[in-house]
Design a protein around this motif. Structure first.
Motif, mmCIF file in Angstrom:
data_model
loop_
_atom_site.group_PDB
_atom_site.id
_atom_site.type_symbol
_atom_site.label_atom_id
_atom_site.label_comp_id
_atom_site.label_asym_id
_atom_site.label_seq_id
_atom_site.Cartn_x
_atom_site.Cartn_y
_atom_site.Cartn_z
ATOM 1 N N ARG A 160 0.849 -1.180 0.000
ATOM 2 C CA ARG A 160 0.000 0.000 0.000
ATOM 3 C C ARG A 160 0.890 1.237 0.000
ATOM 4 N NH1 ARG A 160 -3.356 1.577 3.570
ATOM 5 N NH2 ARG A 160 -5.030 2.130 2.144
ATOM 6 N N GLY A 161 0.762 2.030 -1.057
ATOM 7 C CA GLY A 161 1.590 3.217 -1.194
ATOM 8 C C GLY A 161 2.132 3.327 -2.609
ATOM 9 N N HIS A 162 2.917 4.372 -2.810
ATOM 10 C CA HIS A 162 3.521 4.604 -4.128
ATOM 11 C C HIS A 162 4.981 4.977 -3.921
ATOM 12 C CE1 HIS A 162 3.968 5.880 -8.282
ATOM 13 N NE2 HIS A 162 4.500 7.015 -7.852
ATOM 14 N N PHE A 163 5.858 4.393 -4.733
ATOM 15 C CA PHE A 163 7.275 4.693 -4.588
ATOM 16 C C PHE A 163 7.881 5.123 -5.917
ATOM 17 C CE2 PHE A 163 7.186 0.144 -5.610
ATOM 18 C CZ PHE A 163 8.155 0.043 -6.589
ATOM 19 N N LEU A 164 8.967 5.895 -5.790
ATOM 20 C CA LEU A 164 9.784 6.291 -6.928
ATOM 21 C C LEU A 164 11.148 5.629 -6.777
ATOM 22 C CD1 LEU A 164 9.018 10.125 -7.052
ATOM 23 C CD2 LEU A 164 7.935 8.324 -8.403
ATOM 24 N N ILE A 165 11.685 5.154 -7.878
ATOM 25 C CA ILE A 165 13.010 4.541 -7.846
ATOM 26 C C ILE A 165 14.064 5.633 -7.958
ATOM 27 C CG2 ILE A 165 14.584 2.953 -9.005
ATOM 28 C CD1 ILE A 165 12.159 1.420 -10.025
ATOM 29 N N ASP A 166 14.912 5.742 -6.946
ATOM 30 C CA ASP A 166 16.002 6.706 -6.997
ATOM 31 C C ASP A 166 17.149 6.144 -7.831
ATOM 32 O OD1 ASP A 166 17.497 8.998 -6.454
ATOM 33 O OD2 ASP A 166 18.465 8.044 -4.729
ATOM 34 N N LYS A 167 17.592 4.951 -7.494
ATOM 35 C CA LYS A 167 18.636 4.298 -8.292
ATOM 36 C C LYS A 167 18.665 2.806 -7.981
ATOM 37 C CE LYS A 167 22.344 5.222 -4.967
ATOM 38 N NZ LYS A 167 23.695 5.795 -4.767
ATOM 39 N N CYS A 168 19.113 2.040 -8.944
ATOM 40 C CA CYS A 168 19.327 0.604 -8.786
ATOM 41 C C CYS A 168 20.632 0.235 -9.488
ATOM 42 C CB CYS A 168 18.176 -0.205 -9.382
ATOM 43 S SG CYS A 168 16.673 -0.242 -8.381
ATOM 44 N N THR A 169 21.410 -0.575 -8.848
ATOM 45 C CA THR A 169 22.663 -1.038 -9.445
ATOM 46 C C THR A 169 22.755 -2.554 -9.319
ATOM 47 O OG1 THR A 169 23.881 -0.727 -7.371
ATOM 48 C CG2 THR A 169 23.854 1.118 -8.933
ATOM 49 N N ILE A 170 23.402 -3.152 -10.298
ATOM 50 C CA ILE A 170 23.653 -4.599 -10.282
ATOM 51 C C ILE A 170 25.146 -4.821 -10.483
ATOM 52 C CG2 ILE A 170 23.248 -6.802 -11.438
ATOM 53 C CD1 ILE A 170 20.510 -5.852 -12.216
ATOM 54 N N THR A 171 25.735 -5.556 -9.586
ATOM 55 C CA THR A 171 27.165 -5.877 -9.688
ATOM 56 C C THR A 171 27.331 -7.388 -9.622
ATOM 57 O OG1 THR A 171 27.410 -5.607 -7.291
ATOM 58 C CG2 THR A 171 27.915 -3.701 -8.680
ATOM 59 N N PRO A 172 28.264 -7.923 -10.413
ATOM 60 C CA PRO A 172 28.472 -9.376 -10.406
ATOM 61 C C PRO A 172 29.271 -9.812 -9.185
ATOM 62 C CG PRO A 172 29.965 -8.353 -11.965
ATOM 63 C CD PRO A 172 29.091 -7.245 -11.432
ATOM 64 N N ASN A 173 28.900 -10.931 -8.632
ATOM 65 C CA ASN A 173 29.701 -11.570 -7.609
ATOM 66 C C ASN A 173 30.778 -12.413 -8.292
ATOM 67 O OD1 ASN A 173 28.345 -10.512 -5.368
ATOM 68 N ND2 ASN A 173 26.780 -12.111 -5.461
ATOM 69 N N GLU A 174 31.616 -12.978 -7.493
ATOM 70 C CA GLU A 174 32.656 -13.853 -8.057
ATOM 71 C C GLU A 174 31.980 -15.033 -8.749
ATOM 72 O OE1 GLU A 174 36.487 -16.515 -6.601
ATOM 73 O OE2 GLU A 174 35.479 -15.169 -5.202
ATOM 74 N N ILE A 175 32.299 -15.220 -10.024
ATOM 75 C CA ILE A 175 31.671 -16.268 -10.818
ATOM 76 C C ILE A 175 32.232 -17.624 -10.403
ATOM 77 C CG2 ILE A 175 31.296 -17.167 -13.141
ATOM 78 C CD1 ILE A 175 31.609 -14.349 -14.187
ATOM 79 N N PRO A 176 31.358 -18.504 -9.959
ATOM 80 C CA PRO A 176 31.845 -19.818 -9.516
ATOM 81 C C PRO A 176 32.207 -20.695 -10.706
ATOM 82 C CG PRO A 176 29.473 -19.736 -9.388
ATOM 83 C CD PRO A 176 29.912 -18.349 -9.788
ATOM 84 N N THR A 177 33.060 -21.692 -10.441
ATOM 85 C CA THR A 177 33.377 -22.665 -11.478
ATOM 86 C C THR A 177 32.197 -23.599 -11.655
ATOM 87 O OG1 THR A 177 34.342 -24.205 -9.901
ATOM 88 C CG2 THR A 177 35.800 -22.530 -10.847
ATOM 89 N N SER A 178 32.200 -24.342 -12.703
ATOM 90 C CA SER A 178 31.079 -25.238 -12.990
ATOM 91 C C SER A 178 30.868 -26.245 -11.880
ATOM 92 C CB SER A 178 31.315 -25.966 -14.325
ATOM 93 O OG SER A 178 32.535 -26.685 -14.272
ATOM 94 N N ASP A 179 31.960 -26.610 -11.185
ATOM 95 C CA ASP A 179 31.825 -27.596 -10.108
ATOM 96 C C ASP A 179 31.246 -26.974 -8.843
ATOM 97 O OD1 ASP A 179 32.923 -29.488 -11.782
ATOM 98 O OD2 ASP A 179 34.979 -29.134 -11.073
ATOM 99 N N ASP A 180 31.302 -25.612 -8.758
ATOM 100 C CA ASP A 180 30.869 -24.941 -7.536
ATOM 101 C C ASP A 180 29.490 -24.273 -7.651
ATOM 102 O OD1 ASP A 180 33.242 -25.634 -6.351
ATOM 103 O OD2 ASP A 180 34.255 -23.809 -7.053
ATOM 104 N N ILE A 181 28.790 -24.511 -8.786
ATOM 105 C CA ILE A 181 27.497 -23.851 -8.985
ATOM 106 C C ILE A 181 26.514 -24.302 -7.918
ATOM 107 C CG2 ILE A 181 25.503 -23.671 -10.513
ATOM 108 C CD1 ILE A 181 27.384 -23.747 -12.859
ATOM 109 N N ASN A 182 25.899 -23.328 -7.281
ATOM 110 C CA ASN A 182 24.938 -23.594 -6.216
ATOM 111 C C ASN A 182 23.842 -22.542 -6.309
ATOM 112 O OD1 ASN A 182 23.507 -23.855 -3.790
ATOM 113 N ND2 ASN A 182 25.336 -24.527 -2.669
ATOM 114 N N VAL A 183 22.590 -22.978 -6.370
ATOM 115 C CA VAL A 183 21.483 -22.040 -6.538
ATOM 116 C C VAL A 183 21.317 -21.136 -5.331
ATOM 117 C CG1 VAL A 183 20.203 -23.522 -8.127
ATOM 118 C CG2 VAL A 183 19.859 -23.769 -5.651
#
Length: 209
Positions: A158-181
């Motif tokens: 309930r309410g109304h919001f304005l987006i001030d800013k959003c950022t997306i940064t990558p984390n350390e990319i795991p190896t194929s053996d370390d993939i975990n959801v």
């Protein structure tokens, strides 16, 4: 015989003159009455047109009032007008996250402050607008997860919001053996401003809301 003729002519002229005077008087009176009636009719017609115009204006103003009243009720029901409802913001975040099952989700809510009216224009100086900043930090697996969180807030809170800013940064990319959801691939940070509107009236003008 000549005297008789003269009297007859004199009488006839007199009758003719009196008749002419009477006809002129009747014509003058008729013209006056007709002119007065015409003027009265025009005045009455002008008054009727004015009444019709005023009635039309009242109908239009009433329609505008009804439309604004409807919008006011919608905004109040949505929670934009009135007191802020932080609980619904938190519940909306939790409910949306239960569906997305994000690896991590944290938020902080700042105290409510005045929102600068110059940012929305001079036509809104009869309202008081407050804003509440909310910082949301998310560990996400895909960019759409951030959009889904914001959409969940928009639809469920309930309410109304304005987006001030959003950022997306990558984390350390795991190896194929370390993939975990449960390990986020990306980190998203959003700052949004919840807005609350109070209509200023003689009862609350100058009173801190």
């Amino acid at each position: 015989m000549k005297n008789f003729d003269w009297q007859l002519v004199k009488k006839s002229v007199t009758i003719f003159a009196l008749t002419t005077i009477a006809m002129l008087a009747i014509t003058g009176v008729s013209y006056y009455i007709n002119s007065a009636a015409s003027t009265e009719y025009k005045n009455a017609n002008n008054k009727l047109d004015s009444i019709k115009s005023n009635y039309t204006d009242l109908i239009n103003k009433n329609n505008i009032f009804v439309e604004y009243a409807k919008k006011y009720k919608q905004l109040k029901h949505k929670g934009i007008i009135g007191q802020e409802n932080r609980l619904t913001w938190i519940e909306a975040l939790q409910e949306t996250n239960n569906s997305l099952k994000l690896p991590s989700l944290q938020y902080t809510i700042s105290p409510q402050v005045d929102y600068p009216l110059e940012l929305i224009g001079p036509d809104f100086y009869d309202v008081s607008i407050k804003k509440t900043s909310m910082d949301i930090s998310m560990g996400i697996l895909h960019e759409e997860d951030m959009l889904n969180i914001l959409t969940g807030l928009q639809n469920k809170a309930r309410g109304h919001f304005l987006i001030d800013k959003c950022t997306i940064t990558p984390n350390e990319i795991p190896t194929s053996d370390d993939i975990n959801v449960n390990i986020p691939i990306l980190k998203a940070d959003c700052n949004i401003h919840w807005l609350q509107v109070t209509l200023l009236t003689p009862d609350n003008m100058g009173v801190e809301q």
